[in-house]
Design a protein around this motif. Structure first.
Motif, PDB file in Angstrom:
ATOM      1  N   THR A  31     -14.148   0.856 -10.095  1.00 53.35           N
ATOM      2  CA  THR A  31     -13.616   0.836  -8.721  1.00 53.35           C
ATOM      3  C   THR A  31     -12.097   0.983  -8.743  1.00 53.35           C
ATOM      4  O   THR A  31     -11.523   1.596  -7.845  1.00 53.35           O
ATOM      5  CB  THR A  31     -14.041  -0.452  -7.983  1.00 53.35           C
ATOM      6  OG1 THR A  31     -13.901  -1.567  -8.852  1.00 53.35           O
ATOM      7  CG2 THR A  31     -15.466  -0.352  -7.500  1.00 53.35           C
ATOM      8  N   ALA A  57      -3.424  -7.886  -5.021  1.00 54.04           N
ATOM      9  CA  ALA A  57      -4.509  -8.541  -4.270  1.00 54.04           C
ATOM     10  C   ALA A  57      -5.767  -7.671  -4.322  1.00 54.04           C
ATOM     11  O   ALA A  57      -5.707  -6.497  -4.691  1.00 54.04           O
ATOM     12  CB  ALA A  57      -4.073  -8.740  -2.825  1.00 54.04           C
ATOM     13  N   VAL A  64     -14.796  -1.746  -0.721  1.00 51.52           N
ATOM     14  CA  VAL A  64     -15.175  -1.514  -2.118  1.00 51.52           C
ATOM     15  C   VAL A  64     -16.697  -1.418  -2.257  1.00 51.52           C
ATOM     16  O   VAL A  64     -17.216  -0.572  -2.998  1.00 51.52           O
ATOM     17  CB  VAL A  64     -14.611  -2.644  -3.008  1.00 51.52           C
ATOM     18  CG1 VAL A  64     -14.886  -2.365  -4.460  1.00 51.52           C
ATOM     19  CG2 VAL A  64     -13.134  -2.800  -2.776  1.00 51.52           C
ATOM     20  N   GLN A  92     -19.231  -9.731  -3.245  1.00 51.83           N
ATOM     21  CA  GLN A  92     -19.543  -8.385  -3.757  1.00 51.83           C
ATOM     22  C   GLN A  92     -20.791  -8.435  -4.643  1.00 51.83           C
ATOM     23  O   GLN A  92     -21.621  -7.527  -4.622  1.00 51.83           O
ATOM     24  CB  GLN A  92     -18.367  -7.824  -4.565  1.00 51.83           C
ATOM     25  CG  GLN A  92     -17.164  -7.448  -3.719  1.00 51.83           C
ATOM     26  CD  GLN A  92     -16.010  -6.871  -4.543  1.00 51.83           C
ATOM     27  OE1 GLN A  92     -16.156  -6.532  -5.705  1.00 51.83           O
ATOM     28  NE2 GLN A  92     -14.842  -6.781  -3.927  1.00 51.83           N
TER      29      GLN A  92
HETATM   30  P1  AMP Z   1      -8.471  -2.513 -12.003  1.00 55.04           P
HETATM   31  O1  AMP Z   1      -8.064  -1.157 -12.495  1.00 55.04           O
HETATM   32  O2  AMP Z   1      -9.952  -2.765 -12.107  1.00 55.04           O
HETATM   33  O3  AMP Z   1      -7.649  -3.624 -12.617  1.00 55.04           O
HETATM   34  O4  AMP Z   1      -8.166  -2.557 -10.422  1.00 55.04           O
HETATM   35  C1  AMP Z   1      -6.863  -2.349  -9.931  1.00 55.04           C
HETATM   36  C2  AMP Z   1      -6.776  -2.897  -8.516  1.00 55.04           C
HETATM   37  O5  AMP Z   1      -7.712  -2.202  -7.670  1.00 55.04           O
HETATM   38  C3  AMP Z   1      -7.105  -4.364  -8.366  1.00 55.04           C
HETATM   39  O6  AMP Z   1      -5.988  -5.210  -8.650  1.00 55.04           O
HETATM   40  C4  AMP Z   1      -7.524  -4.421  -6.886  1.00 55.04           C
HETATM   41  O7  AMP Z   1      -6.390  -4.374  -6.036  1.00 55.04           O
HETATM   42  C5  AMP Z   1      -8.278  -3.106  -6.713  1.00 55.04           C
HETATM   43  N1  AMP Z   1      -9.709  -3.274  -7.026  1.00 55.04           N
HETATM   44  C6  AMP Z   1     -10.412  -2.692  -8.045  1.00 55.04           C
HETATM   45  N2  AMP Z   1     -11.709  -3.061  -8.004  1.00 55.04           N
HETATM   46  C7  AMP Z   1     -11.832  -3.903  -6.948  1.00 55.04           C
HETATM   47  C8  AMP Z   1     -12.922  -4.635  -6.385  1.00 55.04           C
HETATM   48  N3  AMP Z   1     -14.146  -4.600  -6.932  1.00 55.04           N
HETATM   49  N4  AMP Z   1     -12.675  -5.391  -5.285  1.00 55.04           N
HETATM   50  C9  AMP Z   1     -11.457  -5.428  -4.717  1.00 55.04           C
HETATM   51  N5  AMP Z   1     -10.386  -4.794  -5.199  1.00 55.04           N
HETATM   52  C10 AMP Z   1     -10.557  -4.021  -6.301  1.00 55.04           C
END
Ligand code: AMP
Length: 225
Positions: A31, A57, A64, A92
């Motif tokens: 995601t 955040a 999502v 989620q």
């Molecule tokens: P990541 O690359 O997985 O560390 O995600 C980077 C950012 O994307 C996170 O800090 C969130 O702001 C957002 N994000 C990614 N996946 C999610 C999720 N499942 N729910 C909410 N925000 C997400």
């Protein structure tokens, strides 16, 4: 194979995901990557997501969950998938369980990567990505041959906005408050495996749904976070 990779930012989910998807031939659904692509493309979802991502955040659950629902119904997910970065909250996880029941597919195994906080900060703060081709580097564990320049395409290496130390601390706090409870959620259902995250010396433990598998660090070097 249906797997959810659980673990704090910097635990090596991306690295493990790459190895598992290559081994099992299933798609990786990240995601974070999908949201970053939406931000780069300037879509309405991307514009909304950016306001949350820049401050470490979480993007609202409904946005999502919608992304994941759309992705899971694509044909390449029929034989399995690997979720990286989703679910991030109990809401989620519950939405995912409902979604999978509707689709008539079995529930995934949660694989939890365990890494100390000090190590997480060291990994995340040193992470660099090529602006042009996306190749990952690390100033300490996988430095480029020429500082700041991609070995593959000579593009500029950049640090993700959310990999700045203050934002990293915020992301780790968000993880502890909102995502860590998922470990208990999947454990209670008998759907959890815990493996030690990547060490900084010696071999890397690659997670395997049949049990941990050891591979030489040199084989994984390009993917070290
Ligand atoms: P990541 O690359 O997985 O560390 O995600 C980077 C950012 O994307 C996170 O800090 C969130 O702001 C957002 N994000 C990614 N996946 C999610 C999720 N499942 N729910 C909410 N925000 C997400």
């Amino acid at each position: 194979m249906q797997v959810i990779l659980l673990g704090p930012p910097g635990a090596g989910k991306g690295t493990q995901a790459k190895m598992l998807t290559e081994q099992y031939g299933v798609p990786q659904i990240s995601t974070g990557d999908i949201l970053r692509a939406a931000v780069a493309a300037g879509t309405p979802l991307g514009k909304e997501a950016k306001t949350y991502m820049d401050r470490g955040a979480l993007v609202p659950d409904e946005a999502v969950t919608g992304i994941v629902r759309d992705r899971l119904t694509e044909p390449d997910c029929q034989a399995g998938y690997l979720l990286d970065g989703f679910p991030r909250t109990v809401a989620q996880a519950e939405a995912l369980t409902r979604m999978l029941k509707e689709l008539g597919t079995s529930l995934p195994t949660g694989v939890s990567l365990d890494v100390t906080e000090e190590e997480l900060i060291r990994r995340l703060a040193g992470r660099r990505t090529c602006q042009a081709c996306g190749e990952p580097f690390h100033v300490e564990f996988h430095p480029p041959r020429v500082g700041g320049i991609c070995d593959k395409c000579s593009g500029n290496l950049i640090q993700r906005d959310d990999d700045q130390e203050e934002t990293i601390r915020r992301r780790l706090q968000v993880y502890r408050e909102q995502t860590e409870p998922l470990i208990g959620y999947y454990q209670r259902q008998g759907l959890l495996k815990t493996v030690k995250g990547l060490g900084d010396t010696g071999d890397i433990v690659c997670t395997d749904i049949e049990g941990p598998r050891r591979v030489r660090r040199s084989n994984c070097r390009s993917a070290v976070p």
